[in-house]
Scaffold this active site. Structure first.
Site, PDB file in Angstrom:
ATOM      1  N   TYR A  29       0.849  -1.207   0.000  1.00 25.05           N
ATOM      2  CA  TYR A  29       0.000   0.000   0.000  1.00 25.05           C
ATOM      3  C   TYR A  29       0.882   1.253   0.000  1.00 25.05           C
ATOM      4  O   TYR A  29       1.150   1.837   1.058  1.00 25.05           O
ATOM      5  CB  TYR A  29      -0.897   0.025   1.234  1.00 25.05           C
ATOM      6  CG  TYR A  29      -1.835  -1.160   1.352  1.00 25.05           C
ATOM      7  CD1 TYR A  29      -2.888  -1.331   0.453  1.00 25.05           C
ATOM      8  CD2 TYR A  29      -1.680  -2.086   2.378  1.00 25.05           C
ATOM      9  CE1 TYR A  29      -3.756  -2.410   0.569  1.00 25.05           C
ATOM     10  CE2 TYR A  29      -2.543  -3.167   2.504  1.00 25.05           C
ATOM     11  CZ  TYR A  29      -3.575  -3.326   1.592  1.00 25.05           C
ATOM     12  OH  TYR A  29      -4.425  -4.390   1.714  1.00 25.05           O
ATOM     13  N   TRP A  35      -8.722   6.036   6.556  1.00 22.06           N
ATOM     14  CA  TRP A  35      -8.898   5.718   7.979  1.00 22.06           C
ATOM     15  C   TRP A  35      -7.610   5.182   8.594  1.00 22.06           C
ATOM     16  O   TRP A  35      -7.433   5.260   9.804  1.00 22.06           O
ATOM     17  CB  TRP A  35     -10.133   4.861   8.242  1.00 22.06           C
ATOM     18  CG  TRP A  35     -10.173   3.409   7.857  1.00 22.06           C
ATOM     19  CD1 TRP A  35      -9.629   2.820   6.769  1.00 22.06           C
ATOM     20  CD2 TRP A  35     -10.848   2.360   8.589  1.00 22.06           C
ATOM     21  NE1 TRP A  35      -9.934   1.476   6.756  1.00 22.06           N
ATOM     22  CE2 TRP A  35     -10.691   1.170   7.863  1.00 22.06           C
ATOM     23  CE3 TRP A  35     -11.584   2.324   9.766  1.00 22.06           C
ATOM     24  CZ2 TRP A  35     -11.228  -0.052   8.277  1.00 22.06           C
ATOM     25  CZ3 TRP A  35     -12.127   1.105  10.173  1.00 22.06           C
ATOM     26  CH2 TRP A  35     -11.942  -0.062   9.441  1.00 22.06           C
ATOM     27  N   ASP A  36      -6.700   4.687   7.758  1.00 22.77           N
ATOM     28  CA  ASP A  36      -5.386   4.327   8.290  1.00 22.77           C
ATOM     29  C   ASP A  36      -4.722   5.558   8.909  1.00 22.77           C
ATOM     30  O   ASP A  36      -4.157   5.499   9.998  1.00 22.77           O
ATOM     31  CB  ASP A  36      -4.462   3.812   7.175  1.00 22.77           C
ATOM     32  CG  ASP A  36      -4.917   2.495   6.567  1.00 22.77           C
ATOM     33  OD1 ASP A  36      -6.022   2.463   6.007  1.00 22.77           O
ATOM     34  OD2 ASP A  36      -4.178   1.492   6.662  1.00 22.77           O
ATOM     35  N   TYR A  81       0.712  -0.804  -7.108  1.00 18.14           N
ATOM     36  CA  TYR A  81      -0.639  -0.961  -6.578  1.00 18.14           C
ATOM     37  C   TYR A  81      -1.655  -0.897  -7.714  1.00 18.14           C
ATOM     38  O   TYR A  81      -1.525  -0.093  -8.631  1.00 18.14           O
ATOM     39  CB  TYR A  81      -0.945   0.147  -5.559  1.00 18.14           C
ATOM     40  CG  TYR A  81      -2.349   0.092  -5.011  1.00 18.14           C
ATOM     41  CD1 TYR A  81      -2.667  -0.741  -3.945  1.00 18.14           C
ATOM     42  CD2 TYR A  81      -3.369   0.858  -5.585  1.00 18.14           C
ATOM     43  CE1 TYR A  81      -3.963  -0.813  -3.461  1.00 18.14           C
ATOM     44  CE2 TYR A  81      -4.669   0.788  -5.107  1.00 18.14           C
ATOM     45  CZ  TYR A  81      -4.960  -0.036  -4.049  1.00 18.14           C
ATOM     46  OH  TYR A  81      -6.243  -0.112  -3.576  1.00 18.14           O
ATOM     47  N   GLY A 161     -13.952  -0.494   4.427  1.00 13.35           N
ATOM     48  CA  GLY A 161     -12.672  -0.849   5.024  1.00 13.35           C
ATOM     49  C   GLY A 161     -12.584  -2.339   5.320  1.00 13.35           C
ATOM     50  O   GLY A 161     -11.537  -2.842   5.696  1.00 13.35           O
ATOM     51  N   ASP A 163     -12.993  -5.007   3.128  1.00 11.39           N
ATOM     52  CA  ASP A 163     -13.155  -5.200   1.689  1.00 11.39           C
ATOM     53  C   ASP A 163     -13.933  -6.453   1.270  1.00 11.39           C
ATOM     54  O   ASP A 163     -14.868  -6.374   0.511  1.00 11.39           O
ATOM     55  CB  ASP A 163     -11.779  -5.224   1.008  1.00 11.39           C
ATOM     56  CG  ASP A 163     -10.949  -3.981   1.330  1.00 11.39           C
ATOM     57  OD1 ASP A 163     -11.319  -3.227   2.245  1.00 11.39           O
ATOM     58  OD2 ASP A 163      -9.939  -3.765   0.657  1.00 11.39           O
ATOM     59  N   ARG A 196      -5.894 -13.090   0.514  1.00 11.98           N
ATOM     60  CA  ARG A 196      -6.449 -11.904  -0.157  1.00 11.98           C
ATOM     61  C   ARG A 196      -7.813 -12.207  -0.788  1.00 11.98           C
ATOM     62  O   ARG A 196      -8.200 -13.361  -0.918  1.00 11.98           O
ATOM     63  CB  ARG A 196      -5.487 -11.447  -1.274  1.00 11.98           C
ATOM     64  CG  ARG A 196      -4.057 -11.200  -0.828  1.00 11.98           C
ATOM     65  CD  ARG A 196      -3.883  -9.916  -0.073  1.00 11.98           C
ATOM     66  NE  ARG A 196      -4.456  -8.762  -0.756  1.00 11.98           N
ATOM     67  CZ  ARG A 196      -4.562  -7.555  -0.213  1.00 11.98           C
ATOM     68  NH1 ARG A 196      -4.156  -7.342   1.018  1.00 11.98           N
ATOM     69  NH2 ARG A 196      -5.076  -6.557  -0.870  1.00 11.98           N
ATOM     70  N   TYR A 348      -8.203 -12.240   5.002  1.00  7.71           N
ATOM     71  CA  TYR A 348      -8.521 -10.814   5.062  1.00  7.71           C
ATOM     72  C   TYR A 348      -9.666 -10.518   6.032  1.00  7.71           C
ATOM     73  O   TYR A 348      -9.480 -10.641   7.224  1.00  7.71           O
ATOM     74  CB  TYR A 348      -8.865 -10.407   3.638  1.00  7.71           C
ATOM     75  CG  TYR A 348      -8.350  -9.074   3.161  1.00  7.71           C
ATOM     76  CD1 TYR A 348      -7.185  -8.519   3.617  1.00  7.71           C
ATOM     77  CD2 TYR A 348      -9.068  -8.375   2.193  1.00  7.71           C
ATOM     78  CE1 TYR A 348      -6.746  -7.299   3.126  1.00  7.71           C
ATOM     79  CE2 TYR A 348      -8.630  -7.153   1.697  1.00  7.71           C
ATOM     80  CZ  TYR A 348      -7.467  -6.612   2.169  1.00  7.71           C
ATOM     81  OH  TYR A 348      -7.044  -5.416   1.671  1.00  7.71           O
ATOM     82  N   GLU A 392      -0.554  -7.163   9.207  1.00  3.75           N
ATOM     83  CA  GLU A 392      -1.801  -6.512   8.793  1.00  3.75           C
ATOM     84  C   GLU A 392      -2.980  -7.123   9.555  1.00  3.75           C
ATOM     85  O   GLU A 392      -3.865  -6.421  10.025  1.00  3.75           O
ATOM     86  CB  GLU A 392      -1.978  -6.687   7.270  1.00  3.75           C
ATOM     87  CG  GLU A 392      -3.092  -5.849   6.673  1.00  3.75           C
ATOM     88  CD  GLU A 392      -3.163  -5.960   5.147  1.00  3.75           C
ATOM     89  OE1 GLU A 392      -2.428  -6.798   4.567  1.00  3.75           O
ATOM     90  OE2 GLU A 392      -3.944  -5.204   4.540  1.00  3.75           O
TER      91      GLU A 392
HETATM   92  C1  GLC Z   1      -7.160  -2.791   2.917  1.00  2.00           C
HETATM   93  C2  GLC Z   1      -8.107  -2.772   4.108  1.00  2.00           C
HETATM   94  C3  GLC Z   1      -8.522  -1.341   4.402  1.00  2.00           C
HETATM   95  C4  GLC Z   1      -7.278  -0.489   4.612  1.00  2.00           C
HETATM   96  C5  GLC Z   1      -6.284  -0.635   3.458  1.00  2.00           C
HETATM   97  C6  GLC Z   1      -4.937   0.011   3.751  1.00  2.00           C
HETATM   98  O1  GLC Z   1      -7.796  -2.359   1.757  1.00  2.00           O
HETATM   99  O2  GLC Z   1      -9.220  -3.577   3.881  1.00  2.00           O
HETATM  100  O3  GLC Z   1      -9.355  -1.289   5.514  1.00  2.00           O
HETATM  101  O4  GLC Z   1      -7.616   0.823   4.789  1.00  2.00           O
HETATM  102  O5  GLC Z   1      -6.049  -1.982   3.181  1.00  2.00           O
HETATM  103  O6  GLC Z   1      -4.379  -0.510   4.927  1.00  2.00           O
END
Ligand code: GLC
Length: 425
Positions: A29, A35-36, A81, A161, A163, A196, A348, A392
């Site tokens: 990422y 929200w992270d 990504y 969030g 997914d 995943r 996940y 994670e």
């Molecule tokens: C994934 C998670 C999401 C988070 C992102 C970055 O997509 O499901 O909640 O914000 O990763 O960590």
């Protein structure tokens, strides 16, 4: 031991720090996630308040004119990504995605403000953020609750969030896959594909993105035009909590209009969320706005609702529900009930434990007076880190660390939890 863990957590965050924002983790990422950042700022504030405020301010610098705060900000080009800026095609100067994510910033800002050592700086920076956060909350109720029910819908699973939660399976099955051209996923080259979402799910995720793009990302149209419209108890609880925290903060800063409007949003939400209660499961569940029915899916979404001020009997029932999950999970709180047929402890959001979720559930339980369960969850969070590092997410039975490693928000939560004696509930 405690100090050693905090030092390790700080090293993880330092590694993912890009100066004015953090990436969730290097490789998997490589951009800023909504929200992270809000949750990571909580941990950062313990050792660098200035940097914590900057994290949130950077996010809001990329707020859209209509009020939305996007779920990803593509600060620097990186082809590691998918889907990147060219797929979203949102035509922003600094590219962003076109959807949003759980609005936890109101909560985070109020908490950082409450604990601030530098009060003058906190007041100045919180005051500047206040109207922006409120603008985002208004955006939600305007665009995602057009009928005025008091609850907002998400229009893409990524907005939650969570997914690939089981909660979305039926609704996602309605999303077509034709006309989605070939694409190459990148996540499965950074992390184990068994941890995943599936390719089939990915096609549908991308179909939705293409559909919204064809509507020019016009938020006044997207809700009604989406074949995926879900009312998620966890998403709504986060929004309600943020509205209520923003109301408190606005009162203290003398911003009475924001305070009154925010309080109204929160009160309406608390009343409305009760419509998502599932008596048989003893928890909240999602409501599918397209199919007009509750979804019988025992996921963490309905438990995380404890993050907002649900009535006391509901909070008690949720604590009992978590205790029940503890009969089949060794580490709290699994993202899906381990006894349900769809459960997958490695994949996940279909079973694994996530520290950020643990943190919010624990916080809600503390506010509701359910301290014993809250302490158990906190202790499990730390045990997972000690065994598996800053992953994670984790298998709730074996504690196997899954997905990416060296995760910013996991590290931030460790700092939060280990400092929790200083945290007013
Ligand atoms: C994934 C998670 C999401 C988070 C992102 C970055 O997509 O499901 O909640 O914000 O990763 O960590």
């Amino acid at each position: 031991m405690k100090q050693e863990l905090i030092e390790k957590a700080r090293a993880v965050i330092a590694r993912n720090d890009r100066g004015h924002y953090t990436v969730p983790t290097h490789g998997l990422y490589p951009f800023q996630w909504n929200w992270d950042s809000a949750l990571s700022a909580l941990g950062i504030a313990h050792f660098d308040e200035t940097r914590a405020w900057t994290e949130i301010e950077t996010l809001f610098l990329h707020q859209w004119e209509d009020g939305k705060v996007p779920h990803i900000i593509f600060h620097e080009p990186d082809d590691g990504y998918f889907p990147g800026p060219e797929v979203w095609a949102t035509a922003r100067n600094v590219p962003t995605s076109g959807i949003t994510q759980p609005p936890v910033t109101g909560f985070a800002v109020r908490r950082i403000f409450d604990r601030a050592r530098d009060k003058a700086m906190a007041e100045k920076r919180a005051r500047a953020l206040l109207p922006r956060i409120h603008g985002w909350h208004k955006w939600f109720y305007r665009n995602r609750d057009p009928q005025g029910t008091g609850l907002v819908a998400i229009i893409h699973p990524w907005e939650s969030g969570r997914d690939n939660s089981v909660d979305w399976d039926d609704a996602l099955a309605r999303v077509p896959t034709e006309a989605v051209g070939d694409f190459q996923r990148r996540d499965t080259s950074h992390a184990n594909p068994a941890h995943r979402p599936t390719d089939e799910q990915y096609k549908r995720y991308i179909w939705l993105v293409q559909h919204f793009r064809s509507l020019g990302w016009d938020n006044s149209k997207l809700h009604d035009a989406s074949p995926f419209r879900m009312v998620d108890p966890d998403f709504n609880a986060i929004l309600i909590r943020s509205c209520s925290d923003l109301a408190d903060l606005a009162e203290r800063l003398g911003e009475s209009e924001i305070a009154v409007e925010s309080r109204e949003f929160a009160e309406r939400g608390i009343k409305a969320i009760d419509s998502l209660w599932h008596e048989g499961l003893g928890q909240y569940v999602c409501y599918d706005r397209v199919a007009a029915k509750l979804i019988d899916s025992p996921s963490i979404g309905g438990i995380l609702a404890t993050f907002c001020a649900v009535p006391k009997p509901r909070a008690e029932a949720l604590a009992a529900r978590i205790a029940k999950l503890g009969e089949s999970a060794r580490f709290m709180v699994p993202s899906h009930d381990p006894t349900a047929p769809e459960y997958d402890g490695l994949r996940y959001w279909r079973g694994p434990v996530w520290l950020i979720v643990n943190y919010m559930i624990s916080d809600g339980l503390k506010v509701a007076g359910q301290d014993a369960m809250a302490r158990r969850i906190d202790a499990d969070s730390i045990r997972l880190i000690e065994k598996g590092g800053f992953a994670e997410y984790y298998d709730p039975v074996t504690a196997e660390p899954c997905g990416g490693s060296n995760f910013t928000w996991t590290a931030a939560m460790v700092i939060e939890i280990l400092n929790s004696e200083k945290t007013p509930a």
